[in-house]
Scaffold this active site. Sequence first.
Site, mmCIF file in Angstrom:
data_model
loop_
_atom_site.group_PDB
_atom_site.id
_atom_site.type_symbol
_atom_site.label_atom_id
_atom_site.label_comp_id
_atom_site.label_asym_id
_atom_site.label_seq_id
_atom_site.Cartn_x
_atom_site.Cartn_y
_atom_site.Cartn_z
ATOM 1 N N LYS A 43 6.767 -1.928 0.672
ATOM 2 C CA LYS A 43 5.683 -2.766 -0.410
ATOM 3 C C LYS A 43 5.649 -2.563 -2.130
ATOM 4 C CE LYS A 43 3.474 -2.266 4.338
ATOM 5 N NZ LYS A 43 3.980 -1.594 4.618
ATOM 6 N N THR A 44 4.905 -1.335 -1.492
ATOM 7 C CA THR A 44 4.922 -0.578 -3.310
ATOM 8 C C THR A 44 5.926 -1.216 -4.313
ATOM 9 O OG1 THR A 44 3.460 0.794 -2.262
ATOM 10 C CG2 THR A 44 3.848 0.769 -4.492
ATOM 11 N N ASP A 46 -2.889 -1.867 -1.797
ATOM 12 C CA ASP A 46 -2.177 -1.638 -0.585
ATOM 13 C C ASP A 46 -4.053 -1.552 0.257
ATOM 14 O OD1 ASP A 46 -0.573 -0.417 0.917
ATOM 15 O OD2 ASP A 46 -0.505 1.775 0.644
ATOM 16 N N THR A 78 -0.195 -3.765 7.070
ATOM 17 C CA THR A 78 0.192 -2.955 7.895
ATOM 18 C C THR A 78 -0.538 -3.459 10.031
ATOM 19 O OG1 THR A 78 -1.463 -0.757 8.357
ATOM 20 C CG2 THR A 78 0.759 -0.560 7.441
ATOM 21 N N ARG A 106 11.636 4.972 3.896
ATOM 22 C CA ARG A 106 10.704 6.080 2.632
ATOM 23 C C ARG A 106 11.188 7.576 3.941
ATOM 24 N NH1 ARG A 106 4.571 4.798 2.923
ATOM 25 N NH2 ARG A 106 5.388 3.599 1.195
#
Length: 340
Positions: free
Chosen positions: A68-69, A113, A162, A222
């Site tokens: 997402k980032t 975030d 999330t 990740r």
Amino acid sequence: MARERVVSAESQELDGERSAHSLRPARMDDYIGQSDLLERLRIALEAVQQRKESMEHVLLHGPPGLGKTTLAHVIASEMGSRAYITSGPALSKAGDLMGTLTKMESRDVLFIDEIHRLPPAVEEYIYPAMEDFKVDFTVDSGMHAKVISVGLKPFTLIGATTRAGLLSHALRSRFGISHHLDFYDEEDLVRILLRASDLLAMGSFDGEVASLLASRSRGTPRVALRLLRRVRDFAQVRSRGAVTQEVVTDALSLEGVDQLGLDELDRKYLATLVDPYDGGPVGLEAIAATMGDDAGTLEDVVEPYLLQLGFLARTRQGRRLTTRGADHLGISLDTGDDTD
Ligand code: ADE
């Protein structure tokens, strides 16, 4: 927890995130996977560039570690603008955003975030910023109080969460694009790993070892990249840099990661379901209390992948181990009725 989870999808600053940063794709063409989302973003970007407008606000939801980032950075660089990164818990009062919002240029990106953790006062403060590109703030108090309205340049807010379910309807409805990110399939993870191993100049890292690593990365880039760095260290120290299947297997077992990518925390969660809860159904809070862990963390970082594997069922009565989960643990459930 005694040691940090190598398979944690949460970002860990101390775990080579600086090198992780350089592995991040900078442009859409380098971004692998999430093809539906990329297509939607490409169209939106091209349309607003033709109209010389800023991009609509975007809400990205889904498990942590799926990019997402990274996407916020990619969108900013595609627009030739800057991305400002912050998070819900970091913004404790409305004024915390004032500096950033007023400094942002047209078409810059503000990435928030964990936007579900935005305090209500900050949330209300950003509504007019999102809708009319202005912020109101109050100076003085009591009878001298005055509301001053400050205009902003048109920017794009990218919110990530999330837990989309925890967002207020008012906030959610202010995003023009809302998209759920799914776990990556193995093929995409292999491509991501091969791209990264190239950037890290890991000459002996081939498709076969990439598949092995991908199969243990719980669908999460990740995690895949973090395991890749552990494997790189292990190979450098133990096998003069050669990355074979055996090296990968040994490196991952040293990290406590099993064939499915499950680690100690996942196994502890499953073990708790079995003992003392006999496979459930049991409430998440009870599991968390027994484990001495935080329910929110378990819900965000442990359960999504166990659900995806079909090891866990969430029922109205609570969490329940499935037959497949029991098989993985090598135990049998005598409750019979398995409704997953
Ligand atoms: N690195 C991390 N995520 C990635 C992605 N989706 N595409 C390419 N490289 C990545």
